[in-house]
Design a protein around this motif. Structure first.
Motif, PDB file in Angstrom:
ATOM      1  N   ARG A   1       0.687  -1.536   0.084  1.00 48.02           N
ATOM      2  CA  ARG A   1      -0.046  -0.397  -0.146  1.00 48.02           C
ATOM      3  C   ARG A   1       1.318   1.284   0.294  1.00 48.02           C
ATOM      4  O   ARG A   1       2.197   1.666   0.973  1.00 48.02           O
ATOM      5  CB  ARG A   1      -1.161  -0.343   1.369  1.00 48.02           C
ATOM      6  CG  ARG A   1      -2.316  -0.986   1.070  1.00 48.02           C
ATOM      7  CD  ARG A   1      -3.042  -0.353   2.124  1.00 48.02           C
ATOM      8  NE  ARG A   1      -3.770   0.857   2.553  1.00 48.02           N
ATOM      9  CZ  ARG A   1      -4.211   1.217   3.547  1.00 48.02           C
ATOM     10  NH1 ARG A   1      -4.626  -0.343   4.571  1.00 48.02           N
ATOM     11  NH2 ARG A   1      -4.748   1.969   3.622  1.00 48.02           N
ATOM     12  N   PRO A   2       0.488   2.303  -1.105  1.00 50.40           N
ATOM     13  CA  PRO A   2       1.505   3.080  -0.889  1.00 50.40           C
ATOM     14  C   PRO A   2       1.660   4.034   0.768  1.00 50.40           C
ATOM     15  O   PRO A   2       1.568   5.107   0.964  1.00 50.40           O
ATOM     16  CB  PRO A   2       0.716   3.940  -2.062  1.00 50.40           C
ATOM     17  CG  PRO A   2       0.555   3.209  -3.536  1.00 50.40           C
ATOM     18  CD  PRO A   2      -0.665   1.919  -2.052  1.00 50.40           C
ATOM     19  N   ARG A   3       0.084   4.175   0.931  1.00 48.61           N
ATOM     20  CA  ARG A   3      -0.263   5.154   2.435  1.00 48.61           C
ATOM     21  C   ARG A   3      -0.251   3.912   3.583  1.00 48.61           C
ATOM     22  O   ARG A   3      -1.144   4.792   3.863  1.00 48.61           O
ATOM     23  CB  ARG A   3      -0.823   6.031   1.931  1.00 48.61           C
ATOM     24  CG  ARG A   3      -1.099   6.801   0.594  1.00 48.61           C
ATOM     25  CD  ARG A   3      -1.999   7.933   0.521  1.00 48.61           C
ATOM     26  NE  ARG A   3      -1.585   9.405   1.169  1.00 48.61           N
ATOM     27  CZ  ARG A   3      -1.356  10.068   0.206  1.00 48.61           C
ATOM     28  NH1 ARG A   3      -0.612  10.243  -0.083  1.00 48.61           N
ATOM     29  NH2 ARG A   3      -1.711  11.027   1.527  1.00 48.61           N
ATOM     30  N   LEU A   4       0.355   3.384   3.780  1.00 50.24           N
ATOM     31  CA  LEU A   4      -0.039   1.920   4.796  1.00 50.24           C
ATOM     32  C   LEU A   4       0.085   3.070   6.256  1.00 50.24           C
ATOM     33  O   LEU A   4       0.946   3.217   6.499  1.00 50.24           O
ATOM     34  CB  LEU A   4       1.116   1.129   4.914  1.00 50.24           C
ATOM     35  CG  LEU A   4       0.686  -0.109   6.096  1.00 50.24           C
ATOM     36  CD1 LEU A   4      -0.791  -0.888   5.630  1.00 50.24           C
ATOM     37  CD2 LEU A   4       2.356  -1.064   6.169  1.00 50.24           C
ATOM     38  N   PRO A   5      -1.428   3.241   7.031  1.00 47.70           N
ATOM     39  CA  PRO A   5      -1.319   3.534   8.493  1.00 47.70           C
ATOM     40  C   PRO A   5      -0.157   3.180   9.235  1.00 47.70           C
ATOM     41  O   PRO A   5      -0.121   2.153   8.866  1.00 47.70           O
ATOM     42  CB  PRO A   5      -3.039   3.625   8.612  1.00 47.70           C
ATOM     43  CG  PRO A   5      -3.517   3.335   7.088  1.00 47.70           C
ATOM     44  CD  PRO A   5      -2.106   2.468   6.510  1.00 47.70           C
TER      45      PRO A   5
ATOM     46  N   ASP B   1      -5.747   4.253  -1.591  1.00 48.13           N
ATOM     47  CA  ASP B   1      -4.791   4.858  -0.966  1.00 48.13           C
ATOM     48  C   ASP B   1      -4.050   5.708  -1.796  1.00 48.13           C
ATOM     49  O   ASP B   1      -3.632   7.018  -2.786  1.00 48.13           O
ATOM     50  CB  ASP B   1      -3.368   4.283  -1.024  1.00 48.13           C
ATOM     51  CG  ASP B   1      -3.273   3.827   0.446  1.00 48.13           C
ATOM     52  OD1 ASP B   1      -4.222   4.293   1.278  1.00 48.13           O
ATOM     53  OD2 ASP B   1      -2.577   2.352   1.177  1.00 48.13           O
ATOM     54  N   ILE B   2      -3.999   4.751  -3.350  1.00 49.10           N
ATOM     55  CA  ILE B   2      -3.523   5.224  -4.701  1.00 49.10           C
ATOM     56  C   ILE B   2      -4.512   6.797  -5.369  1.00 49.10           C
ATOM     57  O   ILE B   2      -4.027   7.455  -5.958  1.00 49.10           O
ATOM     58  CB  ILE B   2      -3.470   3.882  -6.159  1.00 49.10           C
ATOM     59  CG1 ILE B   2      -2.517   3.398  -5.149  1.00 49.10           C
ATOM     60  CG2 ILE B   2      -3.300   4.819  -7.317  1.00 49.10           C
ATOM     61  CD1 ILE B   2      -2.412   2.131  -6.023  1.00 49.10           C
ATOM     62  N   SER B   3      -5.750   6.441  -4.833  1.00 50.29           N
ATOM     63  CA  SER B   3      -7.297   7.166  -5.530  1.00 50.29           C
ATOM     64  C   SER B   3      -6.794   9.016  -5.087  1.00 50.29           C
ATOM     65  O   SER B   3      -7.286  10.418  -5.251  1.00 50.29           O
ATOM     66  CB  SER B   3      -8.515   6.571  -5.339  1.00 50.29           C
ATOM     67  OG  SER B   3      -8.739   7.299  -3.689  1.00 50.29           O
ATOM     68  N   LYS B   4      -6.371   9.011  -4.201  1.00 49.71           N
ATOM     69  CA  LYS B   4      -5.861  10.157  -3.375  1.00 49.71           C
ATOM     70  C   LYS B   4      -4.444  11.258  -4.106  1.00 49.71           C
ATOM     71  O   LYS B   4      -4.472  12.170  -3.786  1.00 49.71           O
ATOM     72  CB  LYS B   4      -4.996   9.729  -1.693  1.00 49.71           C
ATOM     73  CG  LYS B   4      -6.338   9.275  -0.725  1.00 49.71           C
ATOM     74  CD  LYS B   4      -6.262   8.660   0.479  1.00 49.71           C
ATOM     75  CE  LYS B   4      -7.079   8.158   1.164  1.00 49.71           C
ATOM     76  NZ  LYS B   4      -7.590   7.833   2.285  1.00 49.71           N
TER      77      LYS B   4
ATOM     78  N   VAL C   1      -6.802   5.047 -10.757  1.00 50.10           N
ATOM     79  CA  VAL C   1      -7.933   4.852 -10.009  1.00 50.10           C
ATOM     80  C   VAL C   1      -9.055   4.363 -10.689  1.00 50.10           C
ATOM     81  O   VAL C   1      -9.654   3.252 -10.873  1.00 50.10           O
ATOM     82  CB  VAL C   1      -8.228   4.442  -8.566  1.00 50.10           C
ATOM     83  CG1 VAL C   1      -9.430   3.869  -7.602  1.00 50.10           C
ATOM     84  CG2 VAL C   1      -6.852   4.390  -7.853  1.00 50.10           C
ATOM     85  N   ILE C   2      -9.098   5.427 -11.088  1.00 50.12           N
ATOM     86  CA  ILE C   2     -11.232   5.715 -12.312  1.00 50.12           C
ATOM     87  C   ILE C   2     -11.044   4.816 -13.139  1.00 50.12           C
ATOM     88  O   ILE C   2     -11.821   4.019 -14.165  1.00 50.12           O
ATOM     89  CB  ILE C   2     -11.036   7.070 -12.640  1.00 50.12           C
ATOM     90  CG1 ILE C   2     -11.584   7.866 -11.334  1.00 50.12           C
ATOM     91  CG2 ILE C   2     -13.175   7.612 -13.795  1.00 50.12           C
ATOM     92  CD1 ILE C   2     -11.795   9.362 -11.465  1.00 50.12           C
TER      93      ILE C   2
ATOM     94  N   THR D   1     -13.630   7.270  -1.247  1.00 53.05           N
ATOM     95  CA  THR D   1     -13.066   8.723  -0.860  1.00 53.05           C
ATOM     96  C   THR D   1     -13.667   9.321  -2.059  1.00 53.05           C
ATOM     97  O   THR D   1     -14.023  10.894  -1.902  1.00 53.05           O
ATOM     98  CB  THR D   1     -11.495   8.386  -1.034  1.00 53.05           C
ATOM     99  OG1 THR D   1     -11.005   8.460   0.674  1.00 53.05           O
ATOM    100  CG2 THR D   1     -10.912  10.136  -1.013  1.00 53.05           C
ATOM    101  N   MET D   2     -13.434   8.970  -3.458  1.00 55.05           N
ATOM    102  CA  MET D   2     -13.918   9.651  -4.281  1.00 55.05           C
ATOM    103  C   MET D   2     -15.521  10.065  -4.407  1.00 55.05           C
ATOM    104  O   MET D   2     -16.097  10.849  -4.780  1.00 55.05           O
ATOM    105  CB  MET D   2     -12.964   9.335  -6.407  1.00 55.05           C
ATOM    106  CG  MET D   2     -12.241   9.371  -6.253  1.00 55.05           C
ATOM    107  SD  MET D   2     -11.292   8.574  -7.749  1.00 55.05           S
ATOM    108  CE  MET D   2     -11.394   6.371  -7.614  1.00 55.05           C
ATOM    109  N   LEU D   3     -16.402   8.932  -3.761  1.00 57.45           N
ATOM    110  CA  LEU D   3     -17.587   8.700  -4.273  1.00 57.45           C
ATOM    111  C   LEU D   3     -17.622   9.929  -3.195  1.00 57.45           C
ATOM    112  O   LEU D   3     -19.009  11.024  -3.579  1.00 57.45           O
ATOM    113  CB  LEU D   3     -18.316   7.783  -3.664  1.00 57.45           C
ATOM    114  CG  LEU D   3     -18.083   6.382  -4.934  1.00 57.45           C
ATOM    115  CD1 LEU D   3     -18.387   5.167  -4.437  1.00 57.45           C
ATOM    116  CD2 LEU D   3     -19.607   7.155  -5.913  1.00 57.45           C
TER     117      LEU D   3
END
Length: 361
Positions: A154-158, A198-201, A207-208, A231-233
């Protein structure tokens, strides 16, 4: 609520020391405990306590790395859950130069806790090699290992170590996610969806495009796409809403909007209601947003999901909602002017302002 860091308490440490001693008679329990309980122990956060235990285990074990791993293979099944992350953490700290043994250990250990954090330095050291391994993991019979393939990259793993190259260009992880898009395990599918979210941010177009290509292929894949786009929704991204059949047509109306109060004290609730009417059969997504006042006086929006339904031609549907302003561990409330907005299919339809005050004693 007791702090999460207290899973690493005296009972846990004593039990761990005894388990290691049973496997390795040379283990120095006294040194182990002395290394852990330094004067700053009570102030250490969760991951700081975990790392202190990891280092203390190493100092008290006289064996070499591979022998220590053999010991942990026998102990780890007795420490399932968050507490057991100390074993993958040991691999992260001391195993980077023993690639094959360490990767095998992370694969084994992830079933009992998770190796998602420990695998990050291996991605940094050799991204191509680690992603090839993750591709192999996608074919594992063990859902924990398949989840590790997705969660670990995950690019942005918490809580996880940052992987700058994947933040800049996440495309190398897509083959891993592609291999898992029809996985039967919800545990795995959640990870794939979180990875894509994560990627969509930072790369929404990527991602779309993927969501458009994937949606409709498979029930499991559809679930992933929906959760990946959450998140995009909430941002009302029209292209994403269209994937799921939500358009911003003018046939939907919001009527009878009512808010019960213009002033609310922290700790109290606010109630509001409205009706939705459509002149034609319409798929609708109903949300509301609150623009909260932050500690610095600026405002920050949070979107809340209410429902998704199909409204029949000429029909009305009434909604009533009560929203609490009680302080939580994840959100504190501050005095000031707030705004509540009703959103239909990504479009703001009505807003009203109200003031939040400190609770009077």
């Amino acid at each position: 609520m007791e702090p999460l860091k207290n899973i690493y308490n005296q009972t846990f440490i004593e039990r761990l020391g005894k388990k290691i001693k049973q496997q390795c008679s040379f283990f120095d329990e006294q040194l182990f405990c002395a290394s852990i309980y330094q004067k700053d122990w009570e102030e250490l956060a969760l991951k700081e306590r975990m790392r202190r235990i990891t280092i203390s285990m190493h100092e008290a074990l006289p064996l070499d790395y591979e022998d220590n791993l053999a010991c942990f293979y026998n102990i780890a099944p007795s420490f399932k859950g968050l507490g057991g992350i100390i074993f993958p953490d040991y691999v992260e700290v001391y195993g980077l130069n023993n690639w094959e043994q360490s990767i095998a250990a992370l694969e084994f250990l992830t079933e009992y806790s998770t190796s998602e954090f420990a695998v990050r330095p291996f991605l940094l050291k050799d991204q191509e090699r680690m992603l090839e391994q993750m591709q192999i993991w996608t074919q594992s019979e063990n859902e924990h290992v398949r989840r590790l393939a997705s969660e670990g990259c995950r690019p942005r793993l918490p809580w996880g170590m940052s992987i700058p190259s994947l933040k800049k260009d996440p495309s190398p992880v897509l083959p891993v996610l592609e291999a898992l898009k029809t996985d039967e395990s919800l545990y795995v599918r959640k990870s794939v969806a979180n990875n894509l979210n994560d990627i969509s941010k930072t790369h929404p177009d990527l991602v779309i495009d993927l969501a458009t290509a994937w949606h409709g292929e498979n029930t499991y894949t559809n679930w992933i796409v929906k959760h990946a786009c959450r998140t995009m929704l909430k941002k009302g991204e029209a292209r994403v809403l269209a994937i799921f059949g939500y358009d911003a047509g003018e046939s939907v109306e919001l009527t009878s909007v009512h808010c019960e109060a213009e002033q609310v004290s922290i700790g109290e609730s606010i109630s509001f209601s409205f009706e939705v009417f459509s002149s034609i059969q319409k798929k609708i997504r109903v949300e509301y947003a609150i623009d909260y006042v932050k500690a610095n006086g600026k405002r920050s929006r949070k979107v809340f999901h209410l429902s998704e339904t199909v409204l029949e031609e000429g029909k009305r549907k009434r909604y009533f909602k009560t929203h609490s302003f009680k302080d939580l561990t994840t959100r504190r409330h501050y005095p000031g002017n707030h705004t509540l907005t009703v959103i239909l299919n990504g479009k703001e339809k009505a807003s009203f302002n109200f003031d939040i005050h400190m609770q009077t004693k």
